[in-house]
Design an enzyme around this catalytic site. Structure first.
Site, PDB file in Angstrom:
ATOM      1  N   PHE A 130       0.869  -1.180   0.000  1.00  0.00           N
ATOM      2  CA  PHE A 130       0.000   0.000   0.000  1.00  0.00           C
ATOM      3  C   PHE A 130       0.903   1.226   0.000  1.00  0.00           C
ATOM      4  CE2 PHE A 130      -2.332   3.462   1.963  1.00  0.00           C
ATOM      5  CZ  PHE A 130      -3.538   3.421   1.287  1.00  0.00           C
ATOM      6  N   ASP A 215       9.479   2.695   0.987  1.00  0.00           N
ATOM      7  CA  ASP A 215       8.316   3.381   1.543  1.00  0.00           C
ATOM      8  C   ASP A 215       8.359   3.165   3.054  1.00  0.00           C
ATOM      9  OD1 ASP A 215       5.820   3.977   2.597  1.00  0.00           O
ATOM     10  OD2 ASP A 215       4.709   3.248   0.853  1.00  0.00           O
ATOM     11  N   LYS A 244       3.605  10.340   8.206  1.00  0.00           N
ATOM     12  CA  LYS A 244       2.978   9.904   9.451  1.00  0.00           C
ATOM     13  C   LYS A 244       3.733  10.400  10.685  1.00  0.00           C
ATOM     14  CE  LYS A 244       0.440   5.927   7.590  1.00  0.00           C
ATOM     15  NZ  LYS A 244      -0.931   6.326   7.925  1.00  0.00           N
TER      16      LYS A 244
END
Length: 399
Positions: A130, A215, A244
């Site tokens: 994702f 990522d 994040k």
């Protein structure tokens, strides 16, 4: 249709919070919930951390936004600190993880274009990944459930099974610009990529002139007990997406890269209006003050091991509800026997917030500042949830 004026693209709970205190979220009527989701790995140092609040208030009283047409000293300082603590030599600030991945993809493609190889624009990614919700990043992730209904998949992305080196080698060719992966697939179910595989991928990239994009949107900034998760394997990427936890709750992302790769994004090739503004940069620096402080990451590793051991005991005690513990540091997951949504709901009823993921896994990702006592409370509430489900199973069998 819902009565709210908001789009209906989120399946929200019925909870609304008034304020937060460290690892706790509190509703207006005083109910307290232990936050083991951290806003999906965002609230890295908890809610209302005094150092973050002070930094935000001080900067908010001075200057919020000036645009990247001018120098932003706070951003230059934060970029240098990120470089000093990582492989990177250059940093591009953005507003989110998806933006960070978009920048990484564009950087990789433009790098090969500048080297006289415009045909090298394909990015190889892995099943179960994702990488975001933009048209580019859903194509990079390749999952049908995110692609459906949004027209043709953006070209230039090839997916192979995770941890399958032979399949990866077959997918590589003169068209390949980069390989992109998460060291731990978060949305995919806290699935760790083995160290040997990561090292083999790095070697393939070196041998074939391919760039390695990591990522670390969910895994970075201390979540696994290292500043970045790839440090566990001893490899380094060429380009990396971060978000994040780097903002501690303030919308913020970054694309980190070697100097050679960063040269590809020359003036005019890429930009972002809000990325790197003084407000975000001040908060980012405050987060690093805490996370890079003496002993902080070592403490995360210690607490993560303690929590993982307790969760393993929980799984052993409730085999009809829970099956397996995964992850590292304070990025942990429990694979469920019952539907994960049922267990997440039971945990919420017990006063604990968790996050569902793929492969029927519930993510346990508390703020990195959680205490040993709070870890004990978390496990007690997770057990309460398991017991509640077991009681329903018995009741159902009796009927």
């Amino acid at each position: 249709m819902s009565k709210t004026a908001l789009f209906g693209n989120y399946a929200r709970s019925n909870l609304s919070f008034d304020h937060g205190e460290g690892v706790w979220l509190v509703t207006k009527d005083g109910r307290r919930f232990l936050d083991c989701g951290s806003g999906i790995a965002v609230n890295s140092i908890g809610h209302s951390h005094p150092h973050l609040v002070s930094a935000l208030q001080e900067q908010a009283a001075k200057l919020w936004h000036v645009s990247n047409l001018h120098q932003i000293p706070e951003g230059e300082r934060l970029a240098q600190r990120l470089c000093d603590a990582s492989f990177a030599e250059k940093v591009l600030f953005v507003n989110s993880g998806a933006e960070a991945m978009e920048a990484a993809i564009k950087c990789a493609r433009r790098y090969h274009f500048d080297k006289g190889q415009p045909e090298r624009y394909h990015i190889v990614t892995f099943e179960g990944a994702f990488h975001g919700r933009t048209l580019g990043t859903i194509a990079a992730g390749g999952q049908a459930k995110y692609l459906e209904g949004f027209g043709p998949k953006a070209p230039g992305f090839d997916q192979v099974p995770a941890n399958d080196l032979d399949a990866l080698k077959e997918a590589l060719g003169p068209q390949t610009a980069a390989i992109a992966l998460e060291p731990v697939q978060g949305e995919g179910g806290i699935r760790e990529i083995p160290t040997d595989f990561l090292r083999a991928v790095r070697q393939l990239c070196d041998d074939q002139g391919i760039l390695l994009i990591l990522d670390e949107i969910q895994t970075g900034v201390g979540r696994t007990g290292k500043f970045f998760a790839h440090e566990w394997s001893g490899i380094e990427p060429d380009i990396m997406a971060v978000a994040k936890g780097i903002g501690g709750g303030f919308p913020m992302g970054a694309c980190l890269a070697t100097a050679d790769c960063a040269e590809a994004l020359a003036p005019g090739t890429h930009g972002t209006t809000f990325g790197g503004n003084p407000l975000a940069m001040s908060v980012g620096n405050a987060v690093l003050d805490v996370v890079l402080g003496d002993g902080f990451l070592e403490d995360v590793r210690h607490k993560g091991l303690h929590l993982k051991q307790k969760l393993a005991g929980l799984v052993d005690s409730h085999p009809k509800v829970l099956d397996q513990v995964r992850g590292n540091g304070l990025m942990l997951g429990i694979r469920c026997v019952v539907p994960v949504g049922e267990y997440v709901g039971a945990a919420r009823e017990a006063g604990l917030l968790a996050v569902p993921a793929g492969d029927n896994v519930v993510r346990i990702m508390p703020p990195l500042t959680i205490s040993e006592d709070e870890i004990s409370i978390a496990v007690e509430r997770l057990e309460e949830a398991a017991l509640a489900i077991e009681a329903k199973l018995v009741e159902g069998a009796a009927e």
